[in-house]
Design a protein around this motif. Sequence first.
Motif, PDB file in Angstrom:
ATOM      1  N   MET A  73     -71.226  -3.984 -15.197  1.00 38.98           N
ATOM      2  CA  MET A  73     -71.577  -5.153 -15.999  1.00 38.98           C
ATOM      3  C   MET A  73     -71.622  -6.418 -15.144  1.00 38.98           C
ATOM      4  O   MET A  73     -71.873  -7.507 -15.644  1.00 38.98           O
ATOM      5  N   GLY A  74     -71.325  -6.245 -13.859  1.00 40.31           N
ATOM      6  CA  GLY A  74     -71.366  -7.391 -12.947  1.00 40.31           C
ATOM      7  C   GLY A  74     -70.045  -8.123 -12.809  1.00 40.31           C
ATOM      8  O   GLY A  74     -69.988  -9.206 -12.220  1.00 40.31           O
ATOM      9  N   VAL A  75     -68.974  -7.531 -13.321  1.00 38.34           N
ATOM     10  CA  VAL A  75     -67.652  -8.169 -13.263  1.00 38.34           C
ATOM     11  C   VAL A  75     -66.979  -7.856 -11.932  1.00 38.34           C
ATOM     12  O   VAL A  75     -67.011  -6.718 -11.461  1.00 38.34           O
ATOM     13  N   GLU A  76     -66.381  -8.871 -11.321  1.00 37.02           N
ATOM     14  CA  GLU A  76     -65.613  -8.685 -10.090  1.00 37.02           C
ATOM     15  C   GLU A  76     -64.176  -8.338 -10.474  1.00 37.02           C
ATOM     16  O   GLU A  76     -63.567  -9.046 -11.282  1.00 37.02           O
ATOM     17  N   VAL A  77     -63.650  -7.267  -9.890  1.00 40.14           N
ATOM     18  CA  VAL A  77     -62.369  -6.715 -10.341  1.00 40.14           C
ATOM     19  C   VAL A  77     -61.333  -6.674  -9.227  1.00 40.14           C
ATOM     20  O   VAL A  77     -61.559  -6.080  -8.170  1.00 40.14           O
ATOM     21  N   GLY A  78     -60.202  -7.298  -9.482  1.00 44.61           N
ATOM     22  CA  GLY A  78     -59.023  -7.155  -8.648  1.00 44.61           C
ATOM     23  C   GLY A  78     -57.983  -6.400  -9.454  1.00 44.61           C
ATOM     24  O   GLY A  78     -57.936  -6.532 -10.682  1.00 44.61           O
ATOM     25  N   ILE A  79     -57.185  -5.582  -8.788  1.00 48.91           N
ATOM     26  CA  ILE A  79     -56.173  -4.787  -9.483  1.00 48.91           C
ATOM     27  C   ILE A  79     -54.824  -4.946  -8.798  1.00 48.91           C
ATOM     28  O   ILE A  79     -54.742  -4.930  -7.566  1.00 48.91           O
ATOM     29  N   VAL A  80     -53.790  -5.104  -9.588  1.00 48.63           N
ATOM     30  CA  VAL A  80     -52.418  -5.030  -9.088  1.00 48.63           C
ATOM     31  C   VAL A  80     -51.739  -3.905  -9.853  1.00 48.63           C
ATOM     32  O   VAL A  80     -51.801  -3.859 -11.087  1.00 48.63           O
ATOM     33  N   CYS A  81     -51.131  -2.980  -9.142  1.00 45.95           N
ATOM     34  CA  CYS A  81     -50.454  -1.869  -9.816  1.00 45.95           C
ATOM     35  C   CYS A  81     -48.957  -1.917  -9.547  1.00 45.95           C
ATOM     36  O   CYS A  81     -48.520  -2.358  -8.485  1.00 45.95           O
ATOM     37  N   GLY A  82     -48.216  -1.471 -10.530  1.00 50.07           N
ATOM     38  CA  GLY A  82     -46.769  -1.359 -10.373  1.00 50.07           C
ATOM     39  C   GLY A  82     -46.429  -0.057  -9.662  1.00 50.07           C
ATOM     40  O   GLY A  82     -47.304   0.674  -9.219  1.00 50.07           O
ATOM     41  N   GLY A  83     -45.139   0.229  -9.584  1.00 52.29           N
ATOM     42  CA  GLY A  83     -44.712   1.456  -8.899  1.00 52.29           C
ATOM     43  C   GLY A  83     -43.664   2.230  -9.665  1.00 52.29           C
ATOM     44  O   GLY A  83     -43.017   3.122  -9.111  1.00 52.29           O
ATOM     45  N   GLY A  84     -43.503   1.900 -10.957  1.00 55.06           N
ATOM     46  CA  GLY A  84     -42.437   2.500 -11.743  1.00 55.06           C
ATOM     47  C   GLY A  84     -42.545   3.994 -11.952  1.00 55.06           C
ATOM     48  O   GLY A  84     -41.562   4.637 -12.332  1.00 55.06           O
ATOM     49  N   ASN A  85     -43.718   4.574 -11.721  1.00 53.66           N
ATOM     50  CA  ASN A  85     -43.860   6.018 -11.846  1.00 53.66           C
ATOM     51  C   ASN A  85     -43.221   6.761 -10.666  1.00 53.66           C
ATOM     52  O   ASN A  85     -43.011   7.962 -10.713  1.00 53.66           O
ATOM     53  N   PHE A  86     -42.936   6.020  -9.595  1.00 49.11           N
ATOM     54  CA  PHE A  86     -42.252   6.591  -8.437  1.00 49.11           C
ATOM     55  C   PHE A  86     -40.845   6.024  -8.266  1.00 49.11           C
ATOM     56  O   PHE A  86     -39.903   6.735  -7.962  1.00 49.11           O
TER      57      PHE A  86
END
Length: 235
Positions: A44-57
């Motif tokens: 759709m033309g959106v610029e995406v930044g992602i921050v992920c947590g680590g609670g699954n590890f």
Amino acid sequence: MSEAKYKRILLKLSGEALAGESKTGVNVETVGKICDKIKEVTEMGVEVGIVCGGGNFWRGRNGHQMERATADYMGMLATAMNGLALQDALEARGINSRVQTAIEMREIAEPFIIRKAEKHLKRGRVVIFAGGTGHPYFTTDTAAVLRATEINADIILLGKAIDAVYSADPKIDKNAEKYDKISYLEVLEKDLKVMDATATALCKDNNIPLLVFGIADPENIVRAVKGEEIGTLVK
């Protein structure tokens, strides 16, 4: 014409969101479903930044018998593992991506450099920010707000296990009130635990809107980008 309401977003994903029903580790099917929707958003033309947590590890607070900084650094390493898992799934779907870490890991990721992140985003690459802030005593919620501020994101999309902000835990209190919209000041005054207080105050000070929604249905990522009324908007 793009249906997107926002040009640039910062998507915050908890580690648990990547674990799916497994609760721990990375569930490949779950990550794949999330990345399918991220792909849809980028198209759709959106610029995406992602921050992920680590609670699954690992969670820093789980290491209560450890020195706090050591436990927090272990949590930062966990976010790097999640970042690589996201990158692998995105690349498998033909989406160019980069992992940037707050702690240098040159063999597997780029160090976080804001100008490089900007270049990647403008070229349509998804940038995954791992390693938290690079400092102990700060959560990945704070890291998400910090990165959103640095890249001038239009909004932070906070995918959580719960589908909105409530006056109390709806799993415990059936009379808990759901908020469609709420101010950061109210969140702080009512101690609603949307994010930690540091992250909430940073959002407030930098006037960044935050949309809290349920990540159990990854389609909500697309709905949020389109500006549909889901979850809770914090401004």
